[in-house]
Design an enzyme around this catalytic site. Structure first.
Site, PDB file in Angstrom:
ATOM      1  N   GLY A 160      15.380 -50.220 -36.636  1.00 17.24           N
ATOM      2  CA  GLY A 160      15.178 -51.139 -37.757  1.00 17.24           C
ATOM      3  C   GLY A 160      14.841 -52.547 -37.317  1.00 17.24           C
ATOM      4  N   GLY A 163      22.238 -55.911 -34.474  1.00 20.23           N
ATOM      5  CA  GLY A 163      22.044 -54.656 -33.752  1.00 20.23           C
ATOM      6  C   GLY A 163      23.356 -54.235 -33.124  1.00 20.23           C
ATOM      7  CB  VAL A 164      24.739 -51.040 -32.084  1.00 20.01           C
ATOM      8  CG1 VAL A 164      25.037 -50.680 -33.519  1.00 20.01           C
ATOM      9  CG2 VAL A 164      23.490 -50.358 -31.575  1.00 20.01           C
ATOM     10  N   GLY A 165      25.815 -52.868 -29.889  1.00 15.66           N
ATOM     11  CA  GLY A 165      25.953 -53.149 -28.471  1.00 15.66           C
ATOM     12  C   GLY A 165      27.063 -54.149 -28.219  1.00 15.66           C
ATOM     13  CE  LYS A 177      18.723 -49.867 -15.092  1.00 14.44           C
ATOM     14  NZ  LYS A 177      19.786 -49.019 -15.669  1.00 14.44           N
ATOM     15  CG  ASN A 222      17.986 -46.619 -27.301  1.00  6.65           C
ATOM     16  OD1 ASN A 222      18.331 -45.662 -26.620  1.00  6.65           O
ATOM     17  ND2 ASN A 222      18.604 -47.784 -27.229  1.00  6.65           N
ATOM     18  CD  GLU A 267      19.164 -50.347 -38.405  1.00  5.06           C
ATOM     19  OE1 GLU A 267      17.951 -50.573 -38.351  1.00  5.06           O
ATOM     20  OE2 GLU A 267      19.766 -49.777 -37.490  1.00  5.06           O
TER      21      GLU A 267
HETATM   22  C1  LIG Z   1      16.888 -53.115 -26.424  1.00  4.24           C
HETATM   23  C2  LIG Z   1      18.157 -52.292 -26.317  1.00  4.24           C
HETATM   24  C3  LIG Z   1      17.876 -50.996 -25.555  1.00  4.24           C
HETATM   25  C4  LIG Z   1      19.225 -53.108 -25.585  1.00  4.24           C
HETATM   26  O1  LIG Z   1      20.419 -52.383 -25.609  1.00  4.24           O
HETATM   27  P1  LIG Z   1      21.864 -53.020 -25.267  1.00  4.24           P
HETATM   28  O2  LIG Z   1      22.869 -51.957 -25.393  1.00  4.24           O
HETATM   29  O3  LIG Z   1      22.026 -54.274 -26.037  1.00  4.24           O
HETATM   30  O4  LIG Z   1      21.636 -53.542 -23.806  1.00  4.24           O
HETATM   31  P2  LIG Z   1      21.973 -53.004 -22.368  1.00  4.24           P
HETATM   32  O5  LIG Z   1      21.898 -54.221 -21.538  1.00  4.24           O
HETATM   33  O6  LIG Z   1      23.210 -52.189 -22.366  1.00  4.24           O
HETATM   34  O7  LIG Z   1      20.706 -52.087 -22.003  1.00  4.24           O
HETATM   35  C5  LIG Z   1      20.575 -50.746 -22.338  1.00  4.24           C
HETATM   36  C6  LIG Z   1      19.882 -50.031 -21.184  1.00  4.24           C
HETATM   37  O8  LIG Z   1      18.566 -50.597 -20.961  1.00  4.24           O
HETATM   38  C7  LIG Z   1      18.473 -51.066 -19.623  1.00  4.24           C
HETATM   39  N1  LIG Z   1      17.696 -52.288 -19.585  1.00  4.24           N
HETATM   40  C8  LIG Z   1      17.934 -53.409 -20.264  1.00  4.24           C
HETATM   41  N2  LIG Z   1      17.001 -54.301 -19.953  1.00  4.24           N
HETATM   42  C9  LIG Z   1      16.153 -53.730 -19.090  1.00  4.24           C
HETATM   43  C10 LIG Z   1      14.971 -54.151 -18.424  1.00  4.24           C
HETATM   44  N3  LIG Z   1      14.465 -55.356 -18.635  1.00  4.24           N
HETATM   45  N4  LIG Z   1      14.364 -53.298 -17.587  1.00  4.24           N
HETATM   46  C11 LIG Z   1      14.854 -52.083 -17.380  1.00  4.24           C
HETATM   47  N5  LIG Z   1      15.951 -51.606 -18.003  1.00  4.24           N
HETATM   48  C12 LIG Z   1      16.595 -52.435 -18.848  1.00  4.24           C
HETATM   49  C13 LIG Z   1      19.887 -51.338 -19.205  1.00  4.24           C
HETATM   50  O9  LIG Z   1      20.012 -51.348 -17.820  1.00  4.24           O
HETATM   51  C14 LIG Z   1      20.597 -50.177 -19.858  1.00  4.24           C
HETATM   52  O10 LIG Z   1      20.295 -49.026 -19.120  1.00  4.24           O
HETATM   53  P3  LIG Z   1      21.427 -48.072 -18.547  1.00  4.24           P
HETATM   54  O11 LIG Z   1      22.096 -47.513 -19.775  1.00  4.24           O
HETATM   55  O12 LIG Z   1      20.636 -47.063 -17.766  1.00  4.24           O
HETATM   56  O13 LIG Z   1      22.297 -48.961 -17.727  1.00  4.24           O
HETATM   57  C15 LIG Z   1      18.707 -51.957 -27.736  1.00  4.24           C
HETATM   58  O14 LIG Z   1      19.031 -53.156 -28.384  1.00  4.24           O
HETATM   59  C16 LIG Z   1      17.700 -51.205 -28.582  1.00  4.24           C
HETATM   60  O15 LIG Z   1      17.567 -49.986 -28.501  1.00  4.24           O
HETATM   61  N6  LIG Z   1      16.936 -51.939 -29.449  1.00  4.24           N
HETATM   62  C17 LIG Z   1      15.919 -51.392 -30.301  1.00  4.24           C
HETATM   63  C18 LIG Z   1      16.449 -50.909 -31.619  1.00  4.24           C
HETATM   64  C19 LIG Z   1      17.223 -51.964 -32.342  1.00  4.24           C
HETATM   65  O16 LIG Z   1      17.039 -53.138 -32.143  1.00  4.24           O
HETATM   66  N7  LIG Z   1      18.145 -51.491 -33.195  1.00  4.24           N
HETATM   67  C20 LIG Z   1      19.045 -52.334 -33.934  1.00  4.24           C
HETATM   68  C21 LIG Z   1      18.318 -53.116 -34.940  1.00  4.24           C
HETATM   69  S1  LIG Z   1      18.431 -52.749 -36.527  1.00  4.24           S
END
Ligand SMILES: CC(C)(COP(=O)(O)OP(=O)(O)OC[C@H]1O[C@@H](n2cnc3c(N)ncnc32)[C@H](O)[C@@H]1OP(=O)(O)O)[C@@H](O)C(=O)NCCC(=O)NCCS
Ligand SMILES: CC(C)(COP(=O)(O)OP(=O)(O)OC[C@H]1O[C@@H](n2cnc3c(N)ncnc32)[C@H](O)[C@@H]1OP(=O)(O)O)[C@@H](O)C(=O)NCCC(=O)NCCS
Lengths: 504, 504
Positions: free
Chosen positions: A389, A270-272, A409, A385, A295
């Site tokens: 995938g 995944g991305v990030g 947070k 989001n 992806e």
């Molecule tokens: C789950 C997902 C959101 C995590 O994203 P990330 O960039 O690795 O993680 P981050 O820690 O930067 O979190 C993203 C946001 O979610 C928030 N967050 C993360 N965990 C949280 C929780 N348990 N409760 C509330 N908010 C949460 C973060 O604070 C951040 O919010 P902000 O932008 O307002 O600060 C992301 O992986 C995703 O969209 N996954 C679903 C799709 C996917 O997996 N795609 C790739 C696979 S092919």
């Protein structure tokens, strides 16, 4: 604007027009298939012009909203601008734009959150309705009139086939060396006519380099010279480095146990920032000649290619930081033979993910003590989001790994909770959970063993006693004893966060 | 007991022994791979003898428990007897035995609830540990020493390959006409050596009729003459008939819209009275030359074969009521060419379910207003059976349908709840929900549209106002507005049932 023009065949030159004129061809209520996957290969001029038109219509008191189908997320010029204009009635299959997110969570925009592998087949099934217009970014047109794809493929093949009208954005910012990098498979069909996808290695090429298109459907060609827009990466912080460390130790252990070959198995990530740290960690790992079947192609993969650690990568899109995108564009000829972009129905196909045995590494929002994962809904209701995938990969992977910092947070939220407030990945599809605290290998464990391992290994120390307390009391009061829960308290941590701003 | 003996090759005759002697070859702590899928083809003598032995050891104060891997559920002589003797330490992948269920829910037996398609591949991956002994029912042995499978295949191929020691139960109750009905595919491998499964029609035969076996591993052959034991079917009640009616109307509508061919697409159907009513309904439907690509062959399918409505069925096991089993045994020669039994890694393979485009019809325990389905955990914690193959089919089906009466326990429980107390099938994998009240086609809808449709169409009238009340208030108080929830109340219906015996 003077732009370095790409050749357009004589027969199509009459279709060249401004973005405004092209946007005028989109009608209120239309369903529009857009190119774009992460910040790559999305149309950059027509959506902006359309947003301006929509705003003008709204000012006149006229309704104007469209339905948007895309590959996945896109850039601010598309989802951002159109959402800002309140021009989106319905959106599928994935969104990460903050303005669109707000609209969705306010109930102002309908959002159909889908498995990315299923978008094209479901569009063909017909229940989603007709596709009026496709707006597709391309990097060139061959003298024969075939289309050279851009920096993402997504569902473009399907949009070009299904749409009544086609608007092309010909973007000369995109490298000419993209030509030949794509592999467009034209063998899909609806059942009962589906056949096996003839791919057994990530590097197999099973299709053709260009899109076919019916020239009579092309109503506009808009010339652009605009960069893709992906978020820059932060330098990995200690949390990301620790997660990467645990994960690399796990993979090395699997190698030692003979459960993983020394080339590993095709990586999906995944991305990030966390994923990028993992990729950086793989640079110094014992693994050689790795491959990716994933992806998106990320910054870290370019480094791995440069270092000779990664043999090749297959994806449906680039997802490069602005710096990495410049680097790629400057040296695309060097990368071309090592990268393949495919339609997302192929890059994410469950058949292929299972056959190849991907090592799936994805992010999560929260996991519960039994290993059920929420990737999408903050506090059970607010979409972040979408599932994207992740389900295509997690269910079919050789090993499905989820990674997260143990808190969010600033510590006010524990990523490990008593019960997930929404479930995207059931415990059967979650084999490993990693936080900076440690890695829980859940394979073969029953729910109570999982709970103990997740609490003791993954949770942040400041939440461990609270989790243990919940779990011990749940064991006493639970209706059933397979996966004990106290339903009065199961979601109380989330409610406490909503009420007080902290789960503590 | 005099039994009609089946021929045993001379080289193996020395292995013939009593069930007691064979059971003595199983050691305390062993991992034992048992045949059996629903009440078909499971060993019937050795497990009973082993249960007696375990009870005797326990009486002497000696520890004796084993780990059991099977195909799915089995019969009372296996799971029931061994669970009663407290002889099962660990069980995978599926259980429906009531005594074992009690033990699991009391925390006295570990249970690893798995996707059925993943059992064989995961056993090969190695993290589940070694397989000490296989106990496999067969219906014959060829003069060359190959094994003729019985009324289920399940994971038998894998158990025979992986076990150190093999105990065979040669059951002469099973029809000799089973010989030739099976299709054992020997082309599976671990990645990176996996290839496409060469099956494109439900009737393709891609393997061989018999199991290969290393004769040096056979330590015992026990002769039996004992019937399979599946539950009898109740005559469909009005609720089941109404569900079937709604479903047939939906399928006919899909045919009319051109979204389904007139042979339909290969049917997959879970077990139970509701499913049997649906199959009975298909007897009078406009569909012709139907096929089934499913887990189990049920009573209703025999009727459909007799009526010429069903052209053929592919499954991994029979699941016939005692009457239907007698009827099958008496006329097996008539059915033989129309039925194929395969290993469950093939019958449930995601690759094949998606390629063929199955119409998946499964039962559920509860669905929530956003279409998330709980198939396994009553009140979020008490395991009923397990996920079984439902996830293999639901995620990959052409259309994934879940069926249930709108209430359980005489109306004290609503099958439609504010929030599922456990999730097995995420809303993306649930396209249609049917109760006797009506059918909700959820395809392409966003969460709030789904909620309105599910409440208005599927819920029992006596719970509709309560659900609307929850939903309207959730919309006002929810943290996010994509899938609104009030976390204080989301699980309160379940808690009320636990406290008062009713959700009302
Ligand atoms: C789950 C997902 C959101 C995590 O994203 P990330 O960039 O690795 O993680 P981050 O820690 O930067 O979190 C993203 C946001 O979610 C928030 N967050 C993360 N965990 C949280 C929780 N348990 N409760 C509330 N908010 C949460 C973060 O604070 C951040 O919010 P902000 O932008 O307002 O600060 C992301 O992986 C995703 O969209 N996954 C679903 C799709 C996917 O997996 N795609 C790739 C696979 S092919
Ligand atoms: C979900 C499942 C249990 C429903 O079974 P069914 O036989 O169709 O339905 P029934 O209505 O007879 O329900 C079975 C039991 O669950 C109980 N039940 C059903 N819904 C319930 C609910 N919402 N709350 C509490 N109990 C419930 C019933 O009361 C019954 O219990 P009882 O035997 O103590 O009376 C069954 O389909 C299953 O195990 N599914 C998972 C595996 C699967 O789908 N396999 C086939 C696919 S390949």
């Amino acid at each position: 604007m003077t732009i370095a023009r790409r050749p357009v065949p004589a027969s199509l030159q009459s279709k060249i027009m401004s973005a405004e004129d092209a946007a005028a061809l989109v009608t209120n209520g239309a369903t529009v298939g857009m190119s774009g996957f992460t910040g790559s290969g999305y149309p950059k001029a027509v959506p902006l012009a359309l947003a301006a038109r929509i705003e003008a219509e709204h000012e006149k008191g006229n309704p104007f909203r469209i339905k948007i189908w895309s590959g996945a997320s896109t850039g601010p010029e598309l989802d951002g601008a159109l959402a800002k204009a309140d021009g989106i009635d319905f959106r599928l299959p994935y969104n990460s734009d903050p303005i669109a997110r707000e609209r969705i969570n306010k109930g102002e925009m309908r959002y159909f959150d889908m498995h990315l592998s299923q978008v094209a087949p479901m569009a063909w099934q017909g229940f989603l309705g007709e596709l009026d217009t496709a707006v597709i970014e391309i990097s060139g047109i061959t003298p024969e009139g075939d289309l050279i794809p851009s920096s993402s493929i997504g569902n473009n093949k399907t949009w070009l086939e299904r749409a009544d009208k086609i608007i092309l954005e010909l973007n000369s910012w995109q490298s000419e060396y993209l030509n030949g990098m794509h592999d467009i498979y034209y063998g899909t069909a609806l059942p009962p006519n589906r056949v096996a996808i003839p791919l057994t290695r990530p590097d197999d090429r099973i299709g053709q380099a260009h899109f076919k298109v019916d020239p009579s459907k092309i109503v506009a060609i808009v010339e652009t010279d605009t960069p893709d827009r992906n978020a820059p990466f932060a330098k990995p912080d200690q949390v990301a480095l620790d997660i990467a460390g645990h994960l690399l130790e796990f993979l090395s252990h699997e190698l030692k146990m003979g459960r993983m070959p020394k080339e590993l198995l095709p990586l999906q990530s995944g991305v990030g920032n966390v994923t990028n740290a993992v990729l950086a960690g793989l640079l110094d790992s014992p693994f050689e000649n790795m491959t990716a079947f994933t992806e998106v192609i990320q910054d870290g993969m370019l480094d791995m290619l440069d270092a000779g650690k990664l043999r090749m990568a297959s994806a449906t899109a680039f997802s490069l930081s602005p710096e990495a995108a410049e680097r790629f564009n400057a040296e695309a000829h060097r990368y071309r033979d090592k990268l393949i972009l495919r339609p997302q129905e192929i890059s994410n196909h469950p058949e292929l993910v299972r056959r190849l045995g991907c090592v799936a590494m994805n992010g999560l929002i929260e996991a519960d003590i039994y290993g059920n994962v929420n990737s999408t809904h903050v506090m059970g209701s607010r979409i972040q989001n979408g599932i994207g995938g992740s389900g295509d990969f997690a269910r079919n992977a050789f090993v499905s790994i989820f990674m997260t910092p143990s808190t969010a947070k600033g510590g006010a939220i524990s990523a490990i909770v008593p019960m997930a407030s929404h479930v995207d990945h059931i415990n059967q599809d979650v084999q490993v959970i990693v936080t900076e605290q440690g890695l829980a290998d859940l394979r073969g464990l029953d729910p109570k063993q999982k709970a103990e391992k997740i609490i003791n290994t993954c949770a942040h120390p400041m939440y461990r006693d609270m989790l243990r307390d919940y779990y011990e009391r749940a064991k006493k009061s639970s209706f059933g004893g397979h996966a004990p829960h106290d339903l009065r308290e199961a979601l109380s941590w989330h409610q406490r966060f909503v009420d007080t701003g902290s789960m503590k």
